[in-house]
Design a protein around this motif. Sequence first.
Motif, PDB file in Angstrom:
ATOM      1  N   THR A   1      14.703  16.504  12.608  1.00  0.00           N
ATOM      2  CA  THR A   1      16.122  16.540  12.769  1.00  0.00           C
ATOM      3  C   THR A   1      16.680  16.841  11.476  1.00  0.00           C
ATOM      4  N   GLY A   2      16.039  16.235  10.363  1.00  0.00           N
ATOM      5  CA  GLY A   2      16.790  16.235   9.174  1.00  0.00           C
ATOM      6  C   GLY A   2      15.953  17.193   8.012  1.00  0.00           C
ATOM      7  N   ARG A   3      15.360  18.077   8.625  1.00  0.00           N
ATOM      8  CA  ARG A   3      14.320  18.957   7.769  1.00  0.00           C
ATOM      9  C   ARG A   3      15.169  19.847   6.664  1.00  0.00           C
ATOM     10  N   GLU A   4      16.468  19.920   6.831  1.00  0.00           N
ATOM     11  CA  GLU A   4      17.134  20.688   5.715  1.00  0.00           C
ATOM     12  C   GLU A   4      17.424  19.822   4.638  1.00  0.00           C
ATOM     13  N   LYS A   5      17.090  18.441   4.748  1.00  0.00           N
ATOM     14  CA  LYS A   5      17.554  17.588   3.684  1.00  0.00           C
ATOM     15  C   LYS A   5      16.340  17.661   2.660  1.00  0.00           C
ATOM     16  N   LEU A   6      14.995  18.117   3.002  1.00  0.00           N
ATOM     17  CA  LEU A   6      13.718  18.062   2.504  1.00  0.00           C
ATOM     18  C   LEU A   6      13.653  19.247   1.387  1.00  0.00           C
ATOM     19  N   THR A   7      14.525  19.942   0.985  1.00  0.00           N
ATOM     20  CA  THR A   7      14.407  20.954   0.141  1.00  0.00           C
ATOM     21  C   THR A   7      13.979  20.588  -1.283  1.00  0.00           C
ATOM     22  N   THR A   8      14.588  19.302  -1.723  1.00  0.00           N
ATOM     23  CA  THR A   8      14.123  18.967  -3.029  1.00  0.00           C
ATOM     24  C   THR A   8      12.915  17.861  -3.065  1.00  0.00           C
ATOM     25  N   VAL A   9      12.503  17.618  -1.657  1.00  0.00           N
ATOM     26  CA  VAL A   9      11.535  16.398  -1.553  1.00  0.00           C
ATOM     27  C   VAL A   9       9.986  17.239  -1.871  1.00  0.00           C
TER      28      VAL A   9
ATOM     29  N   THR B   1      22.093  13.398   0.376  1.00  0.00           N
ATOM     30  CA  THR B   1      23.005  14.411   0.106  1.00  0.00           C
ATOM     31  C   THR B   1      22.066  15.281  -0.913  1.00  0.00           C
ATOM     32  N   ALA B   2      22.684  16.598  -1.143  1.00  0.00           N
ATOM     33  CA  ALA B   2      22.055  17.631  -1.983  1.00  0.00           C
ATOM     34  C   ALA B   2      22.037  17.098  -3.523  1.00  0.00           C
ATOM     35  N   ASN B   3      23.041  16.335  -3.817  1.00  0.00           N
ATOM     36  CA  ASN B   3      23.275  15.703  -5.348  1.00  0.00           C
ATOM     37  C   ASN B   3      22.659  14.840  -5.493  1.00  0.00           C
ATOM     38  N   ASP B   4      21.716  14.196  -4.539  1.00  0.00           N
ATOM     39  CA  ASP B   4      20.813  12.985  -4.733  1.00  0.00           C
ATOM     40  C   ASP B   4      19.566  13.363  -5.312  1.00  0.00           C
ATOM     41  N   ASN B   5      19.088  14.662  -5.163  1.00  0.00           N
ATOM     42  CA  ASN B   5      17.801  15.203  -5.636  1.00  0.00           C
ATOM     43  C   ASN B   5      16.750  14.316  -5.363  1.00  0.00           C
ATOM     44  N   VAL B   6      16.625  13.785  -4.058  1.00  0.00           N
ATOM     45  CA  VAL B   6      15.400  13.106  -3.651  1.00  0.00           C
ATOM     46  C   VAL B   6      14.402  13.973  -3.637  1.00  0.00           C
ATOM     47  N   GLN B   7      13.189  13.400  -4.287  1.00  0.00           N
ATOM     48  CA  GLN B   7      11.863  13.743  -4.562  1.00  0.00           C
ATOM     49  C   GLN B   7      10.803  13.243  -3.548  1.00  0.00           C
TER      50      GLN B   7
ATOM     51  N   THR C   1       0.807  -1.139  -0.085  1.00  0.00           N
ATOM     52  CA  THR C   1       0.052  -0.234  -0.040  1.00  0.00           C
ATOM     53  C   THR C   1       0.858   1.117   0.134  1.00  0.00           C
ATOM     54  N   VAL C   2       2.035   1.152   0.740  1.00  0.00           N
ATOM     55  CA  VAL C   2       2.941   2.443   0.615  1.00  0.00           C
ATOM     56  C   VAL C   2       3.357   2.473  -0.670  1.00  0.00           C
ATOM     57  N   ALA C   3       3.878   1.516  -1.311  1.00  0.00           N
ATOM     58  CA  ALA C   3       4.526   1.525  -2.707  1.00  0.00           C
ATOM     59  C   ALA C   3       3.302   2.117  -3.633  1.00  0.00           C
ATOM     60  N   THR C   4       1.940   2.034  -3.676  1.00  0.00           N
ATOM     61  CA  THR C   4       1.180   2.464  -4.457  1.00  0.00           C
ATOM     62  C   THR C   4       1.139   4.143  -4.504  1.00  0.00           C
ATOM     63  N   PHE C   5       1.785   4.652  -3.587  1.00  0.00           N
ATOM     64  CA  PHE C   5       1.636   6.190  -3.381  1.00  0.00           C
ATOM     65  C   PHE C   5       2.813   6.826  -4.051  1.00  0.00           C
ATOM     66  N   VAL C   6       3.956   5.681  -4.370  1.00  0.00           N
ATOM     67  CA  VAL C   6       5.134   6.521  -4.991  1.00  0.00           C
ATOM     68  C   VAL C   6       5.042   6.559  -6.367  1.00  0.00           C
ATOM     69  N   LYS C   7       5.164   7.695  -6.952  1.00  0.00           N
ATOM     70  CA  LYS C   7       4.957   8.322  -8.328  1.00  0.00           C
ATOM     71  C   LYS C   7       6.152   7.648  -9.154  1.00  0.00           C
ATOM     72  N   GLU C   8       5.763   7.565 -10.409  1.00  0.00           N
ATOM     73  CA  GLU C   8       6.651   7.083 -11.515  1.00  0.00           C
ATOM     74  C   GLU C   8       7.965   7.673 -11.737  1.00  0.00           C
ATOM     75  N   ASN C   9       9.066   7.282 -11.720  1.00  0.00           N
ATOM     76  CA  ASN C   9      10.464   8.002 -12.066  1.00  0.00           C
ATOM     77  C   ASN C   9      10.721   9.136 -10.944  1.00  0.00           C
ATOM     78  N   THR C  10      10.256   8.776  -9.709  1.00  0.00           N
ATOM     79  CA  THR C  10      10.772   9.642  -8.657  1.00  0.00           C
ATOM     80  C   THR C  10      12.181   9.264  -8.346  1.00  0.00           C
ATOM     81  N   THR C  11      12.912   9.903  -7.582  1.00  0.00           N
ATOM     82  CA  THR C  11      14.280   9.739  -6.814  1.00  0.00           C
ATOM     83  C   THR C  11      13.662   9.393  -5.189  1.00  0.00           C
ATOM     84  N   LEU C  12      13.704   8.114  -4.938  1.00  0.00           N
ATOM     85  CA  LEU C  12      13.368   7.582  -3.682  1.00  0.00           C
ATOM     86  C   LEU C  12      14.293   7.528  -2.507  1.00  0.00           C
ATOM     87  N   ALA C  13      14.060   8.106  -1.177  1.00  0.00           N
ATOM     88  CA  ALA C  13      14.813   7.635  -0.228  1.00  0.00           C
ATOM     89  C   ALA C  13      13.917   6.862   0.757  1.00  0.00           C
ATOM     90  N   ASP C  14      14.291   5.785   1.135  1.00  0.00           N
ATOM     91  CA  ASP C  14      13.529   4.800   1.986  1.00  0.00           C
ATOM     92  C   ASP C  14      14.264   4.774   3.477  1.00  0.00           C
TER      93      ASP C  14
END
Length: 229
Positions: A108-116, A84-90, A12-25
């Motif tokens: 704690t990691g909210r500065e890592k969410l800029t591209t998400v 990392t910033a270079n990952d461009n995680v969405q 069910t979690v997987a159903t919400f992941v958009k196609e071609n997104t860069t994922l961090a699990d």
Amino acid sequence: MNAKNLSTRLRTVATFVKENTTLADIGSDHAYLPCFLVHEGVISKAIAGEVVKGPFESAQKQVISEGLQNNIDVRFGNGLEVITANDNVQTVTIAGMGGPLIASILETGREKLTTVDTLILQPNVHAKAIREWAIQEQWKIDQEVILEEHDKIYEILVLVKGQMKLSEKELLVGPILSKDKSPVYLKKWTNEVNEWQRIVDELNKLQGTEVQQKKQLLENKIALVKETL
């Protein structure tokens, strides 16, 4: 469960992941979720983060056994620090933890969410903590799901950037879930109310300021939830 046959919860979690997104699990355990999504052709690139050595090594072995070393980067680190910033995680997925821990990881990691642009969160308990964090950090609920698997009830929250306002009742039970009133939702909150009422009945036998405060808190929660049943 394996990388090609997920549990109902993770599927069910997987159903919400958009196609071609860069994922961090985050808290990826055996990396089943990112492996599944790559096998299904939903994504081609993911990071699997783990802070515990055993699961980290299990995730590494899993990715190698699935032949996905070029698609999934397994990283050792605490929460969002694996990004990392270079990952461009969405998209970030965090599943199988308590709501307060998930909220703490995001804070704690909210500065890592800029591209998400999407957070897919599956708290085992206390989803309210995530809703409170979302309001504070200007995320809003896009979708909510509640499901039961192996006699356990789980909520899944999908957040996107934006502002929202929630009442105390909506913070507790969920703005979408409380409108849908699915059978699983009714079961969860009926059981919660019954347990809170049992505790109130026990507190009625006791004296003291703290006892009365706890009793009042529980009675308020019972009243809020009963409005949605």
